[in-house]
Design an enzyme around this catalytic site. Structure first.
Site, PDB file in Angstrom:
ATOM      1  N   HIS A   1      -8.073  -5.006  -0.154  1.00  0.00           N
ATOM      2  CA  HIS A   1      -6.778  -4.368   0.032  1.00  0.00           C
ATOM      3  C   HIS A   1      -6.015  -4.984   1.216  1.00  0.00           C
ATOM      4  O   HIS A   1      -4.796  -5.056   1.216  1.00  0.00           O
ATOM      5  CB  HIS A   1      -7.000  -2.870   0.255  1.00  0.00           C
ATOM      6  CG  HIS A   1      -5.747  -2.071   0.298  1.00  0.00           C
ATOM      7  ND1 HIS A   1      -4.848  -2.063  -0.747  1.00  0.00           N
ATOM      8  CD2 HIS A   1      -5.223  -1.253   1.238  1.00  0.00           C
ATOM      9  CE1 HIS A   1      -3.830  -1.268  -0.438  1.00  0.00           C
ATOM     10  NE2 HIS A   1      -4.031  -0.774   0.764  1.00  0.00           N
ATOM     11  N   ASP A   2      -6.768  -5.429   2.212  1.00  0.00           N
ATOM     12  CA  ASP A   2      -6.157  -6.033   3.408  1.00  0.00           C
ATOM     13  C   ASP A   2      -5.345  -7.293   3.109  1.00  0.00           C
ATOM     14  O   ASP A   2      -4.548  -7.728   3.943  1.00  0.00           O
ATOM     15  CB  ASP A   2      -7.256  -6.412   4.415  1.00  0.00           C
ATOM     16  CG  ASP A   2      -7.359  -5.395   5.539  1.00  0.00           C
ATOM     17  OD1 ASP A   2      -6.531  -4.468   5.571  1.00  0.00           O
ATOM     18  OD2 ASP A   2      -8.275  -5.528   6.370  1.00  0.00           O
TER      19      ASP A   2
ATOM     20  N   ARG B   1     -11.505   5.949  10.551  1.00  0.00           N
ATOM     21  CA  ARG B   1     -11.036   4.569  10.517  1.00  0.00           C
ATOM     22  C   ARG B   1     -12.114   3.629   9.974  1.00  0.00           C
ATOM     23  O   ARG B   1     -11.825   2.682   9.239  1.00  0.00           O
ATOM     24  CB  ARG B   1     -10.609   4.138  11.913  1.00  0.00           C
ATOM     25  CG  ARG B   1     -10.020   2.749  11.984  1.00  0.00           C
ATOM     26  CD  ARG B   1      -8.798   2.623  11.115  1.00  0.00           C
ATOM     27  NE  ARG B   1      -8.125   1.345  11.322  1.00  0.00           N
ATOM     28  CZ  ARG B   1      -7.101   0.936  10.597  1.00  0.00           C
ATOM     29  NH1 ARG B   1      -6.642   1.694   9.620  1.00  0.00           N
ATOM     30  NH2 ARG B   1      -6.531  -0.228  10.835  1.00  0.00           N
TER      31      ARG B   1
ATOM     32  N   SER C   1       0.839  -1.197   0.000  1.00  0.00           N
ATOM     33  CA  SER C   1       0.000   0.000   0.000  1.00  0.00           C
ATOM     34  C   SER C   1       0.880   1.255   0.000  1.00  0.00           C
ATOM     35  O   SER C   1       1.777   1.376  -0.822  1.00  0.00           O
ATOM     36  CB  SER C   1      -0.937  -0.056   1.214  1.00  0.00           C
ATOM     37  OG  SER C   1      -1.885   0.960   1.165  1.00  0.00           O
TER      38      SER C   1
ATOM     39  N   ASP D   1      -8.845  -6.351  -4.581  1.00  0.00           N
ATOM     40  CA  ASP D   1      -8.453  -5.046  -4.025  1.00  0.00           C
ATOM     41  C   ASP D   1      -9.012  -3.948  -4.932  1.00  0.00           C
ATOM     42  O   ASP D   1      -8.551  -3.774  -6.054  1.00  0.00           O
ATOM     43  CB  ASP D   1      -6.919  -4.978  -3.969  1.00  0.00           C
ATOM     44  CG  ASP D   1      -6.401  -3.680  -3.333  1.00  0.00           C
ATOM     45  OD1 ASP D   1      -7.212  -2.768  -3.100  1.00  0.00           O
ATOM     46  OD2 ASP D   1      -5.187  -3.597  -3.086  1.00  0.00           O
TER      47      ASP D   1
END
Lengths: 209, 380
Positions: free
Chosen positions: B351-352, B222, B152, B318
């Site tokens: 994305h994680d 968040r 990232s 992602d």
């Protein structure tokens, strides 16, 4: 992807002998990267392999080649490379598995000055005999699949391939016809479309762009 | 202690006396970088790997702090026998400047005012981070990194390293990154920033002087971030439309996904005490990242002088930094005939995924790090 292991060494040796040392090479469907790794080591070549299968991508990295994971049925080679980026674009035993071999050949000869293509000859006498006498789709050592699960969706004979080349203005620079042991017999020279099991073609555009 | 872990670790401080003149026009007269190392630097100094962290990460990449159950953020990939094998490599994790985990940042004291920097801390860019990380390289006596690796925003730092300091790294491993943010990416960041800045406890960034923190805003930011890290598929599988109890037709937490997001936001803002100004800075660094901008907005030209070999990795689900964005990086490297390999990993984790176990990802990672290791040993 394909049953490539048994074909591996002699076929690749023959291809290697056709490649000028120090060339830029792209290997489409590069498998575990053996051919390109060999060309890098023995002929000072450089370039990239392209491969879809995740495990073969890992094997290619292990073999020390640059590998780009890509699905050539979804992407154009021109998404990755400019015209005349390579001296040779190689595709071994994969022409028959792509969606549009004719369009891929165009792309290969756009990004490469020459191409080397190998594929199984559907006109090989054993295939003809199986179809004629059993009335069923041939299953051989080179074509080990059933009609319904085969990845080989665009099989052709040497004659078919050469007539496509003629239609597209593609010149055959060199041709080798071999059996599974990669031997060439007198018979294959006389009746290649009947007696040849595997074809290797080196091709280029008749009229440079 | 868990197996295959680097075990107990303690952070160290690298103090830098040279002022940093930031791209934004600010000056940081002197600064601290907090970092951790795992494994041993070899005699030739050729086996060092720098790990760059993402938006909310830090220098605690692997191992455990005394009395802490939770390992570093990349424990799955860094440790003895793991893809980034600490039996082979000397691995360095660093907290970026502007962070809130020990490196000089908005919560540090500004020597000019004797108050926390707060909102006056200079806006950071990825280029500034590379400059500061290079000071750490010198501090550690490393002539050239064997590799700079990051996911990232961390991947963007690896890319910037290769462009700005081409002879200081031999490999760049760029994971789940992009060559610059899209309008949608920037928009998400802006909503996150607005959530923080509209919290009544924000006080124009001087909340520390007021003895408060904008917890609600930070938690919201968040929650939004978390949402963009997951794939639609995975959220569907994980939560579906599952309820905590039964429908109450109210604005209470009813669906499990609401409960999960609130928990994540709360944890980040309260338990992990992430600093809101740092969050703002990190999102800005993302927005500004655009290495091609220095080269007439031509990424291929930006890559022309790159010497590092690249491994670029993306993940199918992602959507924050999609495979197409990684392919832009690959294409620019191919344009220059650079050494690059690319893998698009099948994963449903969005994305994680770059933080999570995955056999193919591990396979690619292992194979590439093995190649780096072969080079290290060949030179020895």
């Amino acid at each position: 992807m394909l049953n490539r292991q048994r074909l591996l060494s002699p076929e690749f040796k023959l291809i290697s002998s056709w490649i000028e040392p120090g060339s830029r090479v792209l290997d489409l469907g590069c498998g575990d990267g053996t051919l390109l790794a060999h060309l890098q080591e023995s002929r000072r070549c450089s370039g990239y392999g392209m491969e879809l299968d995740p495990n073969l991508v890992i094997a290619s990295i292990e073999n020390g080649i640059n590998v780009i994971q890509a699905n050539l049925n979804k992407k154009s080679l021109l998404d990755y490379f400019d015209e005349d980026s390579f001296d040779y674009v190689i595709m071994t035993q994969a022409l028959q598995v792509v969606d549009r071999p004719d369009l891929l050949l165009d792309e290969m000869l756009t990004i490469g000055k020459q191409s080397i293509v190998t594929f199984p000859n559907f006109g090989f006498w054993k295939n003809r005999i199986q179809l004629m006498f059993t009335g069923r789709m041939p299953e051989t050592d080179v074509l080990p699949y059933h009609w319904y699960d085969t990845p080989n969706i665009h099989l052709c004979t040497f004659k078919d391939f050469e007539s496509l080349c003629a239609e597209k203005g593609i010149a055959v620079v060199r041709r080798a016809v071999v059996n599974q042991q990669h031997e060439t017999t007198l018979g294959m020279k006389l009746l290649p479309n009947l007696l040849g099991e595997i074809a290797l073609y080196q091709i280029q555009r008749k009229h440079p762009k | 202690m868990k197996e295959n872990s680097v075990g107990l670790v303690t952070p160290k401080i690298c103090h830098v006396d040279t002022p940093l003149h930031t791209v934004s026009g600010g000056v940081i007269p002197q600064y601290d970088l907090v970092y951790e190392t795992y494994g041993q630097l070899n005699a030739a100094g050729t086996n060092a790997i720098l790990i760059c962290h993402a938006l909310s990460g830090n220098h605690h990449v692997a191992g455990y702090y005394a009395g802490d159950e939770k390992p570093g953020w990349w424990e799955a990939y860094v440790g003895p026998g793991k893809p980034i094998d600490t039996n082979r490599f000397f691995v360095v994790g660093v907290n970026n400047l502007g962070g809130c985990h020990g490196s000089t940042g908005p919560t540090s004291i500004n020597p000019a005012t004797n108050k926390p920097w707060g909102p006056d801390f200079p806006i950071m860019t990825v280029k500034d981070w590379v400059v500061s990380q290079d000071k750490l390289r010198q501090h550690l006596g490393i002539a050239q990194w064997a590799a700079v690796i990051g996911g990232s925003l961390g991947g963007m730092q690896a890319l910037q390293w290769a462009i700005d300091l081409p002879d200081r790294l031999r490999h760049a491993v760029v994971i789940a990154a992009a060559p610059k943010l899209s309008a949608q990416n920037i928009a998400f960041n802006e909503v996150a920033r607005q959530a923080i800045m509209s919290d009544p406890d924000f006080h124009n960034g001087r909340y520390l002087e007021h003895g408060v923190t904008p917890k609600r805003g930070l938690a919201l930011a968040r929650m939004l971030g978390h949402l963009t890290y997951l794939s639609d598929d995975l959220m569907g599988k994980k939560f579906g439309r599952e309820l905590r109890d039964k429908l109450k037709y109210s604005f209470d937490v009813e669906f499990q996904v609401e409960s999960y997001l609130r928990y994540q936001g709360e944890k980040f803002a309260t338990k992990q005490k992430f600093d809101a100004n740092t969050y703002l800075l990190m999102t800005k660094a993302l927005d500004y990242f655009d290495p091609a901008a220095d080269y007439d907005h031509d990424l291929s030209r930006a890559m022309a002088h790159v010497q590092a070999k690249f491994m670029v990795i993306s993940f199918t689900s992602d959507w924050r930094f999609s495979p197409e964005r990684s392919e832009e990086i690959v294409r620019a490297l191919l344009d220059n005939d650079k050494d690059v390999s690319y893998a698009e990993i099948e994963s449903q984790h969005g994305h994680d995924a770059f933080l999570l176990p995955n056999p193919f990802y591990e396979g690619v990672f292992n194979a590439y790090l093995q190649r780096i290791w072969q080079e290290v040993t060949a030179d020895a």
